[in-house]
Write a protein that holds these residues in place. Structure first.
Motif, PDB file in Angstrom:
ATOM      1  N   ARG A 188       2.068 -10.145   4.687  1.00 11.10           N
ATOM      2  CA  ARG A 188       1.115 -10.950   3.523  1.00 11.10           C
ATOM      3  C   ARG A 188      -0.329 -10.614   3.496  1.00 11.10           C
ATOM      4  N   ARG A 189      -0.983 -10.680   4.488  1.00 11.46           N
ATOM      5  CA  ARG A 189      -2.330 -10.351   4.907  1.00 11.46           C
ATOM      6  C   ARG A 189      -2.824  -8.845   4.206  1.00 11.46           C
ATOM      7  N   THR A 190      -1.823  -8.029   4.514  1.00 10.79           N
ATOM      8  CA  THR A 190      -2.021  -6.708   4.076  1.00 10.79           C
ATOM      9  C   THR A 190      -2.095  -6.594   2.584  1.00 10.79           C
ATOM     10  N   VAL A 191      -0.981  -7.326   2.017  1.00 14.99           N
ATOM     11  CA  VAL A 191      -0.813  -7.007   0.623  1.00 14.99           C
ATOM     12  C   VAL A 191      -2.026  -7.690  -0.077  1.00 14.99           C
ATOM     13  N   ALA A 192      -2.425  -8.828   0.523  1.00 13.87           N
ATOM     14  CA  ALA A 192      -3.365  -9.739   0.069  1.00 13.87           C
ATOM     15  C   ALA A 192      -4.795  -9.083  -0.108  1.00 13.87           C
ATOM     16  N   ALA A 193      -5.066  -7.825   0.940  1.00 11.92           N
ATOM     17  CA  ALA A 193      -6.133  -7.358   0.968  1.00 11.92           C
ATOM     18  C   ALA A 193      -6.313  -5.902   0.140  1.00 11.92           C
ATOM     19  N   LYS A 194      -5.123  -5.846  -0.705  1.00  9.21           N
ATOM     20  CA  LYS A 194      -4.902  -4.302  -1.468  1.00  9.21           C
ATOM     21  C   LYS A 194      -6.118  -4.277  -2.471  1.00  9.21           C
ATOM     22  N   TRP A 195      -6.478  -2.920  -2.542  1.00  6.40           N
ATOM     23  CA  TRP A 195      -7.685  -3.024  -3.626  1.00  6.40           C
ATOM     24  C   TRP A 195      -6.937  -2.622  -4.947  1.00  6.40           C
ATOM     25  N   LEU A 196      -7.797  -2.473  -5.954  1.00  8.92           N
ATOM     26  CA  LEU A 196      -7.144  -2.116  -7.631  1.00  8.92           C
ATOM     27  C   LEU A 196      -6.428  -0.965  -7.703  1.00  8.92           C
ATOM     28  N   GLY A 197      -6.891   0.200  -6.657  1.00 12.76           N
ATOM     29  CA  GLY A 197      -6.541   1.487  -6.897  1.00 12.76           C
ATOM     30  C   GLY A 197      -7.213   2.492  -6.202  1.00 12.76           C
ATOM     31  N   HIS A 198      -6.644   3.715  -6.338  1.00  7.67           N
ATOM     32  CA  HIS A 198      -7.358   4.787  -5.850  1.00  7.67           C
ATOM     33  C   HIS A 198      -8.677   5.238  -6.515  1.00  7.67           C
ATOM     34  N   GLU A 199      -9.614   5.952  -5.972  1.00  7.60           N
ATOM     35  CA  GLU A 199     -11.028   6.050  -6.573  1.00  7.60           C
ATOM     36  C   GLU A 199     -11.060   7.642  -6.898  1.00  7.60           C
ATOM     37  N   ILE A 200     -10.037   8.353  -6.943  1.00  8.03           N
ATOM     38  CA  ILE A 200     -10.099   9.909  -7.052  1.00  8.03           C
ATOM     39  C   ILE A 200     -11.092  10.265  -7.930  1.00  8.03           C
TER      40      ILE A 200
END
Ligand code: SF4
Length: 334
Positions: free
Chosen positions: A305-317
Motif C-alpha cells: 500500500r505504501r509503495t503505491v501511495a508513494a507513486k509518482w505521476l510518471g516517467h520524466e524521459i
C-alpha cells in the motif's frame, strides 16, 4: 479469498490491478541495447525469490485487488520448472489472467506445459526475421529456435500471440515491414516498442528512438494508411492501429513520444524481492526480508500500500533533468 479493504489506488486516483513479476535477471541472449556481452553481474541465486515466496506475495496482492500477473525476466524461461509457478499462480483466487514475456528461445520445449499450467497470454520478443541480423543484435544464433517456439505456442493453443519488437533508430528500419508481413501471415500482433532509457550500457539517446509516427509512416507507405483501432482497454499500454484491408493490427508502446502514465495500473516485483511503482522509479521497497522473515501478511500488505501511495505521476524521459533508474531493464523486467 479475503479482500483487504480499499483497492490499491495511488495519489493520482489510479487503480493498480496489474503486477509484473520478474523471476530472474538472467538471460540466454545478449541484446545490444539491453546488456553487455560479457561480465554481466547477476544477482546471486540465493537472493532470487523462490516460487513459494512469489506465490505468497501474489496471494497477498490479490487480496488488494491485483487480478493480472505478467511473468518477466531477464528471460523467464531460463528459470527451471516455470510451469510449476504458473500453476501455483493460476490457483490463487482473484488472479484472472497470467501472461508471459519471453525471447522465445526455450519456448518450443515449454509451450505445452505452460499452457496446461494456466498461462494464457504470450508476448515474444523478436526484432528481426533476418538470421544474420539476429546474431548481430543478440550475439546469439537463436532465430530458428525462436521461430520454432512460436510454432509450438500456436500448436499448444495460444491465441493472439504478440511479438514485441524494440525499434532502435539506425538498426530497426528494415525490419518494420517484414515483421508486419510476418504478423499478418500468422495472425500475430506486432508490438513496436519505442527504445527506452533502460539499457545497462547507457547507449540510449533521444536520437536513437524510432518514434511511433516514423513507423506508422513506413507501414502506411507499404500497406496504405493505418487507422487507430478502438481502444479495448484504456489502461493497457499499447496504441493499436488496423491495416486498411482489415487483415490484422499492430500495436505501439510509445513510452517516449506518447507516454501512457496517466492510465498506469502496474507495479513490479523484481527477482530479488524489491517492489517498484514504476519501470523508471528511482526508489523501491524491499520485501524479500519480510517474505523470508517472520512478517505476517498484514505487514506485507502495508508495504504494498505504501509503495503505491508513494507513486509518482510518471516517467520524466521528456524532461531535461531525466535520471535513468539505477537498475537496467533486465534487472526490472518489462
Ligand atoms: S513509465 Fe511508470 S508510470 Fe509510466 S506507464 Fe510505465 S510504469 Fe507506469
Amino acid at each position: 479469498m479475503e479482500s483487504h479493504g480499499t483497492p490499491l489506488i495511488d495519489g493520482f486516483g489510479r487503480l493498480h490491478n496489474n503486477l509484473r513479476v520478474s523471476v530472474t535477471d538472467r538471460c540466454n541472449i545478449r541484446c545490444l541495447y539491453c546488456m553487455p556481452e560479457k561480465n554481466v553481474e547477476f544477482v546471486p541465486r540465493a537472493e532470487i525469490l523462490s516460487f513459494e515466496e512469489i506465490e505468497r506475495f501474489v496471494r497477498i496482492a490479490a487480496g488488494l485487488g491485483v487480478t493480472k500477473v505478467r511473468i518477466t525476466g531477464g528471460e523467464p524461461l531460463v528459470r527451471r520448472d516455470l510451469d510449476r509457478l504458473v500453476r501455483g499462480l493460476a490457483s490463487i483466487e482473484g488472479i484472472r489472467e497470467i501472461a508471459l514475456t519471453t525471447n522465445g528461445v526455450l519456448l518450443a520445449e515449454q509451450a505445452e506445459a505452460l499452457r496446461r499450467a494456466g498461462l494464457r497470454r504470450l508476448n515474444v520478443h523478436l526484432d528481426t526475421l533476418d538470421r544474420a541480423k539476429f546474431v548481430e543484435l543478440t550475439r546469439r544464433d537463436e532465430l530458428p529456435r525462436v521461430l520454432a517456439g512460436l510454432e509450438a505456442a500456436e500448436r499448444a493453443g495460444f491465441e493472439s500471440i504478440k511479438i514485441n519488437a524494440v525499434a532502435v533508430r539506425g538498426l530497426f528500419e528494415t525490419d518494420i515491414v517484414p515483421l508486419a508481413r510476418f504478423g499478418r501471415e500468422h495472425g500475430f500482433q506486432i508490438r513496436y516498442i519505442e527504445f527506452m532509457p533502460l539499457d545497462a550500457q547507457g547507449l540510449w539517446d533521444r536520437s536513437r528512438v524510432l518514434l511511433m509516427e516514423d513507423i506508422l509512416r513506413v507501414l502506411g507507405e507499404e500497406f496504405g494508411p493505418l487507422e487507430p483501432a478502438p481502444d479495448p482497454d484504456p489502461r493497457a499500454p499499447a496504441l493499436e492501429y488496423r491495416f486498411p484491408d482489415g487483415r490484422g493490427s499492430v500495436g505501439f508502446i510509445a513510452s517516449v513520444s506518447r507516454p501512457f502514465c496517466l492510465n498506469c495500473n502496474r507495479i513490479r516485483l523484481t527477482a530479488d524481492g524489491h517492489l517498484r511503482y514504476c519501470l523508471f522509479a528511482l526508489e523501491e521497497t524491499e520485501v524479500k526480508s519480510l517474505l523470508r522473515g517472520s512478517a505476517g501478511d498484514a505487514e506485507i500488505r502495508e508495504r504494498i500500500r505504501r509503495t503505491v501511495a508513494a507513486k509518482w505521476l510518471g516517467h520524466e524521459i521528456q524532461q531535461a533533468g531525466f535520471v535513468p533508474p539505477p537498475r537496467p531493464m533486465y534487472a526490472i523486467g518489462g
